[in-house]
Design a protein around this motif. Structure first.
Motif, PDB file in Angstrom:
ATOM      1  N   VAL A 243       0.854  -1.187   0.000  1.00 49.04           N
ATOM      2  CA  VAL A 243       0.000   0.000   0.000  1.00 49.04           C
ATOM      3  C   VAL A 243       0.888   1.234   0.000  1.00 49.04           C
ATOM      4  CG1 VAL A 243      -1.778   1.288   1.245  1.00 49.04           C
ATOM      5  CG2 VAL A 243      -1.825  -1.219   1.222  1.00 49.04           C
ATOM      6  N   SER A 244       0.608   2.165  -0.894  1.00 50.84           N
ATOM      7  CA  SER A 244       1.408   3.392  -0.978  1.00 50.84           C
ATOM      8  C   SER A 244       0.495   4.576  -1.261  1.00 50.84           C
ATOM      9  CB  SER A 244       2.475   3.268  -2.071  1.00 50.84           C
ATOM     10  OG  SER A 244       1.868   3.045  -3.335  1.00 50.84           O
ATOM     11  N   LEU A 245       1.035   5.795  -1.110  1.00 44.08           N
ATOM     12  CA  LEU A 245       0.312   7.035  -1.369  1.00 44.08           C
ATOM     13  C   LEU A 245       1.133   7.901  -2.309  1.00 44.08           C
ATOM     14  CD1 LEU A 245      -0.899   7.973   2.244  1.00 44.08           C
ATOM     15  CD2 LEU A 245      -2.238   6.885   0.441  1.00 44.08           C
ATOM     16  N   THR A 246       0.478   8.485  -3.279  1.00 47.31           N
ATOM     17  CA  THR A 246       1.183   9.450  -4.127  1.00 47.31           C
ATOM     18  C   THR A 246       1.276  10.805  -3.444  1.00 47.31           C
ATOM     19  OG1 THR A 246      -0.889  10.036  -5.246  1.00 47.31           O
ATOM     20  CG2 THR A 246       0.453   8.272  -6.223  1.00 47.31           C
ATOM     21  N   GLN A 247       0.341  11.095  -2.528  1.00 42.30           N
ATOM     22  CA  GLN A 247       0.374  12.304  -1.714  1.00 42.30           C
ATOM     23  C   GLN A 247       0.091  11.905  -0.279  1.00 42.30           C
ATOM     24  OE1 GLN A 247      -2.542  14.940  -3.404  1.00 42.30           O
ATOM     25  NE2 GLN A 247      -1.182  15.639  -5.040  1.00 42.30           N
ATOM     26  N   GLY A 248       1.068  12.049   0.570  1.00 44.22           N
ATOM     27  CA  GLY A 248       0.941  11.616   1.944  1.00 44.22           C
ATOM     28  C   GLY A 248       2.043  10.641   2.297  1.00 44.22           C
ATOM     29  N   ARG A 249       1.867  10.002   3.427  1.00 45.01           N
ATOM     30  CA  ARG A 249       2.944   9.155   3.944  1.00 45.01           C
ATOM     31  C   ARG A 249       2.385   7.861   4.499  1.00 45.01           C
ATOM     32  NH1 ARG A 249       6.952  10.634   9.028  1.00 45.01           N
ATOM     33  NH2 ARG A 249       8.188   8.714   8.940  1.00 45.01           N
ATOM     34  N   VAL A 250       3.128   6.765   4.268  1.00 43.06           N
ATOM     35  CA  VAL A 250       2.822   5.463   4.854  1.00 43.06           C
ATOM     36  C   VAL A 250       3.896   5.157   5.882  1.00 43.06           C
ATOM     37  CG1 VAL A 250       2.609   2.995   4.442  1.00 43.06           C
ATOM     38  CG2 VAL A 250       1.646   4.613   2.806  1.00 43.06           C
ATOM     39  N   VAL A 251       3.487   4.931   7.125  1.00 41.86           N
ATOM     40  CA  VAL A 251       4.449   4.644   8.196  1.00 41.86           C
ATOM     41  C   VAL A 251       4.760   3.156   8.177  1.00 41.86           C
ATOM     42  CG1 VAL A 251       4.884   4.685  10.666  1.00 41.86           C
ATOM     43  CG2 VAL A 251       3.655   6.577   9.575  1.00 41.86           C
ATOM     44  N   GLY A 252       6.000   2.850   7.807  1.00 38.36           N
ATOM     45  CA  GLY A 252       6.393   1.450   7.722  1.00 38.36           C
ATOM     46  C   GLY A 252       5.763   0.800   6.507  1.00 38.36           C
ATOM     47  N   PRO A 253       6.276  -0.337   6.066  1.00 39.46           N
ATOM     48  CA  PRO A 253       5.659  -1.018   4.923  1.00 39.46           C
ATOM     49  C   PRO A 253       4.291  -1.578   5.318  1.00 39.46           C
ATOM     50  CG  PRO A 253       7.407  -2.368   5.864  1.00 39.46           C
ATOM     51  CD  PRO A 253       7.455  -1.056   6.566  1.00 39.46           C
ATOM     52  N   LEU A 254       3.273  -1.201   4.564  1.00 35.40           N
ATOM     53  CA  LEU A 254       1.921  -1.713   4.778  1.00 35.40           C
ATOM     54  C   LEU A 254       1.567  -2.613   3.605  1.00 35.40           C
ATOM     55  CD1 LEU A 254      -0.143   1.355   6.047  1.00 35.40           C
ATOM     56  CD2 LEU A 254       1.106  -0.347   7.358  1.00 35.40           C
ATOM     57  N   SER A 255       1.039  -3.789   3.897  1.00 30.64           N
ATOM     58  CA  SER A 255       0.702  -4.723   2.839  1.00 30.64           C
ATOM     59  C   SER A 255      -0.346  -5.700   3.326  1.00 30.64           C
ATOM     60  CB  SER A 255       1.951  -5.477   2.365  1.00 30.64           C
ATOM     61  OG  SER A 255       2.472  -6.262   3.419  1.00 30.64           O
ATOM     62  N   PHE A 256      -0.921  -6.427   2.382  1.00 29.70           N
ATOM     63  CA  PHE A 256      -1.843  -7.503   2.711  1.00 29.70           C
ATOM     64  C   PHE A 256      -1.736  -8.554   1.624  1.00 29.70           C
ATOM     65  CE2 PHE A 256      -4.135  -4.261   0.373  1.00 29.70           C
ATOM     66  CZ  PHE A 256      -4.805  -4.973  -0.618  1.00 29.70           C
ATOM     67  N   LEU A 257      -2.205  -9.770   1.920  1.00 27.92           N
ATOM     68  CA  LEU A 257      -2.120 -10.888   0.986  1.00 27.92           C
ATOM     69  C   LEU A 257      -3.397 -10.985   0.160  1.00 27.92           C
ATOM     70  CD1 LEU A 257      -0.485 -13.589   3.288  1.00 27.92           C
ATOM     71  CD2 LEU A 257       0.594 -12.388   1.392  1.00 27.92           C
ATOM     72  N   ARG A 258      -3.201 -11.161  -1.167  1.00 34.63           N
ATOM     73  CA  ARG A 258      -4.334 -11.283  -2.081  1.00 34.63           C
ATOM     74  C   ARG A 258      -4.376 -12.686  -2.674  1.00 34.63           C
ATOM     75  NH1 ARG A 258      -2.569  -6.736  -6.163  1.00 34.63           N
ATOM     76  NH2 ARG A 258      -0.656  -7.929  -5.901  1.00 34.63           N
ATOM     77  N   LYS A 259      -5.557 -13.130  -2.959  1.00 35.57           N
ATOM     78  CA  LYS A 259      -5.703 -14.376  -3.702  1.00 35.57           C
ATOM     79  C   LYS A 259      -5.215 -14.148  -5.127  1.00 35.57           C
ATOM     80  CE  LYS A 259      -9.739 -16.101  -1.163  1.00 35.57           C
ATOM     81  NZ  LYS A 259     -11.171 -16.457  -1.254  1.00 35.57           N
ATOM     82  N   ARG A 260      -4.629 -15.230  -5.693  1.00 37.91           N
ATOM     83  CA  ARG A 260      -4.182 -15.178  -7.083  1.00 37.91           C
ATOM     84  C   ARG A 260      -4.789 -16.355  -7.828  1.00 37.91           C
ATOM     85  NH1 ARG A 260       2.071 -15.408  -6.093  1.00 37.91           N
ATOM     86  NH2 ARG A 260       1.255 -16.990  -4.684  1.00 37.91           N
ATOM     87  N   GLU A 261      -5.193 -16.111  -9.039  1.00 31.88           N
ATOM     88  CA  GLU A 261      -5.743 -17.197  -9.835  1.00 31.88           C
ATOM     89  C   GLU A 261      -4.710 -18.298 -10.021  1.00 31.88           C
ATOM     90  OE1 GLU A 261      -7.031 -15.583 -13.519  1.00 31.88           O
ATOM     91  OE2 GLU A 261      -8.754 -14.520 -12.671  1.00 31.88           O
ATOM     92  N   GLY A 262      -5.172 -19.528  -9.944  1.00 33.21           N
ATOM     93  CA  GLY A 262      -4.287 -20.659 -10.212  1.00 33.21           C
ATOM     94  C   GLY A 262      -3.349 -21.018  -9.086  1.00 33.21           C
ATOM     95  N   GLU A 263      -3.542 -20.467  -7.889  1.00 30.28           N
ATOM     96  CA  GLU A 263      -2.655 -20.826  -6.779  1.00 30.28           C
ATOM     97  C   GLU A 263      -2.802 -22.303  -6.424  1.00 30.28           C
ATOM     98  OE1 GLU A 263      -1.781 -16.916  -4.033  1.00 30.28           O
ATOM     99  OE2 GLU A 263      -3.454 -18.213  -3.502  1.00 30.28           O
TER     100      GLU A 263
END
Length: 752
Positions: A243-263
């Motif tokens: 997760v990122s922002l083009t305007q603003g700030r993200v404190v620390g790396p923010l992420s989440f896991l997504r399903k992917r087709e064919g896993e």
């Protein structure tokens, strides 16, 4: 005795401490620093307290008396408690507008710099309930902005009245602090909540995996966005979305896991076949600590042998490559090609080497007796040899020379003739002869009958004499190997051989003789396609069968139960069974020897465990099956009375029509590599337990860790097999696997 409290008068600041002492003087003039029964007290405990050691703590301003008493004697001191000067901070109310900004605390007491500052948080009003407003630095004298809101701190210093500090954190730009998925792995239809200071956040500035997010709702502390499943068209896109922002700030790396087709997400201890599409984009589902074995085996050699009698040494190579398609941030900057292993050709020596320790430098069964003319006396001899006979002999082992004089030194049971070069006869005494005789005795009483059960009655012989010839030579440099024809064999030995060494070698070479006779007799009376020589005796089944029988002979010699766990123990005598697992690369099954032997032993044990066959019946079924190669006569012209069934038809008859030789090899390989690490009965390592503890496990070509962007490329001999170990730290992997042969088959096995 008299008492005196010291000091008699004193001043102290409220909040500080002061120590009093007492002197006691006896009538004789002796001074006692700590008289027995001394007690301390104060006149007003709301103004000061004093402990048993005379330490006074001032509480509030005003006069107070200190009393020291021993029995009826006492002494008083007067203390004036005065007000402490205030601690003056440089700032008492501070606004911080950037997360991470640091405020270093400074203060003064009575015009001098304050010493020993101490800070404690009194209260905090948070914008986000889970995010603290400000925290103290490791030194304790600085306050660091951590989240939006307001906090109040008390700051203290030595000999000073504490001061209050108000800290307000109000970021000047939008800030995201956390992400809350609706479940551990989200896909299309799920939502993701972003938490932060977002009253002025523009929805257009939010990015997920570099793509603009779809905003579903928001307030000043939350933004609700839609999740999406990653399509196959973006194969290398990771499961973890940043997760990122083009305007603003993200404190620390923010992420989440997504399903992917064919896993792909096989259960631990199971394997799945992989299609060509899956190999082009192999996605493993995210599991913390997951490990997989990506195994391959090429069935070309097996398939070709249905219709073509392949030569003994059937060599070709093919390329396999496995690449980690992910490249996560923070990984090494070196290019994948720079870190990958360069293809390396296995030498002819290593592809034929006997990894069990037999080490046949020239090991081969001669389909015709190439080193002796057909009129040679060892073939046409009608009169039985006797001990002491000397004759000219042309060795098959080229290092022995072109022609040597040999002498018969022993004859066992009238038909097994032992001869050796004349110059070696004098040394054939003591321990050398005794070790051989021990092995020969067991071979005569047990081994021959074991071979007759497996490969039909009737012993190979040279001509009308009805005798079998074995030529033994002392070869300290080339010892440990042998070479066999259809009627006789020769072996070289080294100093110090034990009976188990001898038994291992002569059982191996005798199997060649029986195997040749079995193939020759059955081929001549069954099919015109197999009338030349012994037909279809390739390295994998010839050397694999010889090692398989030799290993079984050693097991019986040692008296070890068939299904007892075997640990590697290298030729330590009859008290220990010599048996081992696979060394090095697993790409030599078709090359025969110990790798093929262990595969055959695995089949035998599966027949015993899964089909409840007796060990002897299972041993005979596997031995006769492999003696006839993969298919035997199954693919030959109908109408012939073919008795050589082949390994594949035999296993399908016993284990079911769905039995697949390539799948069986992969199952065996995984059971070796998994080393009893799973609870799966199918992949239980029946033969060798804890082999990695002994350093002889079925090792991978390489270990690939998801996200590091590495690859492995190897050149594999024959219809080889192997595996690559895939390690996932919870990110979910993406791999690409290729082979230069279109029919190479792949399985993914879940190890952890």
């Amino acid at each position: 005795m008299s008492l005196q409290v010291l000091p008699a008068t004193a001043e102290v600041v409220a909040g500080d401490t002061l120590r009093f002492r007492v002197e006691a003087q006896t009538r004789s003039g002796n001074v006692l620093a700590s008289p027995t029964g001394l007690r301390w007290g104060v006149s007003d405990s709301t103004m000061a307290t004093i402990d048993a050691s005379g330490h006074l703590r001032a509480l509030r301003t005003g006069p107070v008396q200190v009393e020291a008493r021993v029995g009826d004697l006492y002494s008083l001191a007067t203390v004036q408690v005065r007000q402490a000067p205030p601690l003056l901070l440089s700032d008492t109310s501070v606004l911080l507008v950037t997360i991470g900004d640091t405020l270093r605390l400074q203060g003064a007491v009575s015009g001098s710099a304050a010493r020993n500052l101490r800070v404690e948080r009194l209260s905090e009003h948070r914008w986000l309930g889970e995010q603290e407003v400000a925290r103290l630095s490791s030194t304790g004298v600085s306050v660091i902005a951590a989240g939006p809101g307001e906090a109040v701190f008390r700051v203290s210093a030595w000999a000073a009245e504490p001061a209050l500090l108000r800290v307000v954190v109000r970021p000047s730009e939008p800030v995201l602090f956390s992400v809350v998925p609706s479940r551990s792995v989200v896909g299309t239809g799920d939502t993701v909540r972003l938490r932060g200071y977002v009253p002025s956040l523009s929805a257009e500035s939010i990015r997920v995996g570099g793509a603009r997010a779809q905003v579903l709702g928001r307030d000043s502390a939350n933004v609700l966005i839609a999740a999406r499943t990653v399509p196959l068209s973006t194969c290398a896109e990771p499961a973890r979305a940043e997760v990122s922002l083009t305007q603003g700030r993200v404190v620390g790396p923010l992420s989440f896991l997504r399903k992917r087709e064919g896993e792909i997400s096989p259960a631990v201890g199971t394997a799945v076949w992989l299609s060509a599409a899956q190999l082009a984009c192999l996605r493993t589902a995210p599991h913390e600590g997951a490990e997989y074995l990506l195994g391959f085996s090429d069935p070309s050699r097996i398939d070709d042998s249905r219709t073509v009698q392949l030569p003994y040494r059937f060599r070709f190579t093919f390329q396999v490559s496995v690449r980690d398609q992910l490249k996560v941030s923070g990984a090494s900057g070196a290019s994948a090609s720079a870190r990958s292993e360069t293809p390396s050709r296995f030498s002819a020596r290593s592809s034929l080497a006997d990894v069990s320790g037999h080490h046949h430098p020239q090991a081969q069964v001669q389909l015709q007796a190439q080193s002796q003319p057909r009129s040679h006396p060892i073939f046409d001899r009608a009169t039985p040899w006797t001990v002491g006979d000397v004759f000219s002999y042309r060795p098959m082992i080229s290092e022995w020379g072109t022609s040597i004089e040999v002498q018969v030194v022993a004859i066992h049971d009238g038909n097994w003739v032992i001869a050796m070069p004349v110059e070696d006869v004098a040394g054939w005494t003591g321990a050398r002869a005794a070790a051989f005789d021990t092995a020969a005795t067991w071979m005569r009483s047990h081994g021959f009958f074991m071979l007759e059960d497996a490969l039909e009655p009737g012993r190979p012989s040279a001509g009308a004499s009805g005798q079998m010839l074995t030529v033994v030579r002392y070869s300290p440099d080339q010892g440990g190997g042998g070479r066999a024809s259809g009627q006789y064999f020769e072996v070289g030995y080294r100093e110090g051989w034990t009976p188990t060494w001898w038994l291992n070698l002569i059982a191996h070479e005798f199997t060649h003789l029986w195997h040749g006779r079995y193939r020759h007799e059955n081929a001549r009376r069954t099919s015109p396609n197999m009338t030349q020589g012994y037909g279809g005796m390739s390295m994998w089944n010839t050397e694999g069968l010889a090692n398989y029988v030799a290993d079984e002979a050693l097991r019986r010699y040692a008296g070890m139960p068939f299904l007892e766990n075997v640990e590697p123990d290298f030729r330590q005598g009859p008290a220990h069974l010599w048996m081992q697992s696979i060394h090095g690369s697993p790409a030599h099954l078709i090359g025969g020897y110990q790798t093929a032997s262990n595969f055959l032993r695995d089949l035998t044990q599966r027949l015993v465990v899964e089909r409840r066959m007796s060990h002897q019946d299972a041993f005979v079924a596997v031995a006769r099956g492999v003696a006839a190669d993969w298919w035997g006569c199954a693919s030959f012209t109908p109408g012939f009375d073919c008795v050589m069934e082949g390994l594949v038809p035999a296993m399908r008859r016993h284990l079911g029509a769905e039995w697949d030789p390539t799948g069986a090899m992969l199952t065996w390989m995984f059971s070796q590599a998994a080393d009893d690490l799973t609870g799966s009965a199918t992949y239980q390592n029946l033969t060798f337990r804890d082999v990695h503890r002994h350093g002889v496990g079925f090792g991978p070509l390489k270990v690939l860790r998801a996200g590091e962007g590495e690859q492995v490329a190897r050149e594999i001999y024959e219809s080889g097999s192997g595996h690559v170990r895939l390690v996932d730290d919870g990110q979910g992997g993406v791999y690409q696997a290729t082979s230069s042969l279109p029919n190479t088959r792949w399985q993914l096995f879940r190890l952890r």
